[in-house]
Scaffold this active site. Structure first.
Site, mmCIF file in Angstrom:
data_model
loop_
_atom_site.group_PDB
_atom_site.id
_atom_site.type_symbol
_atom_site.label_atom_id
_atom_site.label_comp_id
_atom_site.label_asym_id
_atom_site.label_seq_id
_atom_site.Cartn_x
_atom_site.Cartn_y
_atom_site.Cartn_z
ATOM 1 N N CYS A 178 0.833 -1.197 0.000
ATOM 2 C CA CYS A 178 0.000 0.000 0.000
ATOM 3 C C CYS A 178 0.871 1.252 0.000
ATOM 4 C CB CYS A 178 -0.907 -0.019 1.233
ATOM 5 S SG CYS A 178 -1.708 1.552 1.602
ATOM 6 N N GLU A 179 0.625 2.150 -0.925
ATOM 7 C CA GLU A 179 1.462 3.342 -1.035
ATOM 8 C C GLU A 179 1.185 4.368 0.062
ATOM 9 O OE1 GLU A 179 -0.872 6.187 -4.212
ATOM 10 O OE2 GLU A 179 0.300 4.528 -5.026
ATOM 11 N N HIS A 180 0.088 4.206 0.805
ATOM 12 C CA HIS A 180 -0.258 5.184 1.839
ATOM 13 C C HIS A 180 0.455 4.917 3.158
ATOM 14 C CE1 HIS A 180 -4.208 5.544 -0.607
ATOM 15 N NE2 HIS A 180 -3.318 6.430 -1.013
ATOM 16 N N HIS A 181 0.626 3.622 3.511
ATOM 17 C CA HIS A 181 1.245 3.283 4.793
ATOM 18 C C HIS A 181 2.445 2.354 4.644
ATOM 19 C CE1 HIS A 181 -3.079 4.139 5.718
ATOM 20 N NE2 HIS A 181 -2.530 4.846 6.682
ATOM 21 N N GLN A 189 -5.175 -0.675 -4.750
ATOM 22 C CA GLN A 189 -5.837 -1.773 -5.447
ATOM 23 C C GLN A 189 -6.615 -1.285 -6.657
ATOM 24 O OE1 GLN A 189 -7.965 -4.446 -2.855
ATOM 25 N NE2 GLN A 189 -9.270 -5.193 -4.492
ATOM 26 N N HIS A 235 -6.094 -5.801 3.230
ATOM 27 C CA HIS A 235 -5.144 -4.707 3.411
ATOM 28 C C HIS A 235 -4.751 -4.611 4.874
ATOM 29 C CE1 HIS A 235 -5.829 -2.634 -0.594
ATOM 30 N NE2 HIS A 235 -6.776 -3.560 -0.567
ATOM 31 N N CYS A 272 -3.190 -2.311 6.300
ATOM 32 C CA CYS A 272 -3.395 -0.963 6.831
ATOM 33 C C CYS A 272 -4.791 -0.800 7.410
ATOM 34 C CB CYS A 272 -3.124 0.099 5.765
ATOM 35 S SG CYS A 272 -4.141 -0.062 4.289
#
Length: 217
Positions: free
Chosen positions: A106-109, A147, A175, A177
């Site tokens: 995941c690119e956010h976390h 995703q 996920h 996250c």
């Protein structure tokens, strides 16, 4: 104490990027960035409350670097290239590759998400090897991702290279996250889909695809 450059570290970095002969300045830049990253991991360990020099953590920054280079191998290839080898086969019906396992980040976390992709298309004049579909999914998964984007990238790659009459992709993933932090809903999963051509225009074609996935999503 900061990590000093290690010959093994340098060789690992060279092997991952494989551009030393073409551009020595670029590989040296990557090695310097790797060194900075490992030092930052040491600081993170200390910030979280542990001793980066204790047994068990001493080599962790190096292990984390190697892991992230592996997690993001998809940046060092063009996933669409896997589809270039095609065959002229007179087949006008659905080709479905189900349950393609993948692991992504995941690119956010920078937390993992993982699951399965189901990829189906109706050929026009050409097909590709079944393993190439799985390699395509892997190429887009091995990047910092969301995703929704990954689902669309797979569809667009097949549409561009194979020019099928229709293409549909469904991805189901968990996920970390969401499951392992934040709201901590461990049973939650996310399903995304993307459709083109016949699958977008003809409900019966879409229904056939989904019927073959019954019990899987």
């Amino acid at each position: 104490m900061f990590i000093t450059e290690n010959k093994e570290h340098r060789l690992i970095t060279q092997n991952f990027f494989d551009i030393l002969e073409q551009n020595p300045a670029e590989i040296n830049k990557k090695i310097a960035q790797s060194q900075s990253f490992m030092n930052a991991v040491r600081e993170l360990i200390e910030l979280c409350g542990d001793d980066p020099d204790r047994d068990g953590l001493e080599e962790t920054p190096y292990r984390v670097l190697k892991a992230f280079l592996e997690y993001t191998e998809g940046y060092r290839e063009d996933p669409k290239a896997h589809l270039m080898k095609t065959f002229d086969v007179d087949h006008q019906e659905l080709v479905l590759v189900r349950d393609i396992e993948f692991h992504s980040m995941c690119e956010h976390h920078f937390a993992p998400f993982f699951g399965v992709a189901h990829v189906g298309y109706i050929p026009n004049e050409k097909i590709t090897g079944l393993s190439k579909i799985a390699r395509l999914v892997e190429g887009y998964a091995k990047r910092f991702q969301v995703q929704e984007r990954m689902t669309t990238e797979i569809v667009e790659a097949i549409e561009e290279i194979l020019e099928p009459k229709g293409i549909m992709v469904v991805i189901e993933a968990k996920h970390m996250c969401m499951c392992g932090r934040g709201i901590k809903k461990s049973n939650a999963s996310t399903v995304t889909s993307s459709v083109r051509g016949i699958f977008a225009d003809q409900p019966d074609a879409r229904a056939e695809f989904l019927s073959l996935l019954q019990g899987r999503i």
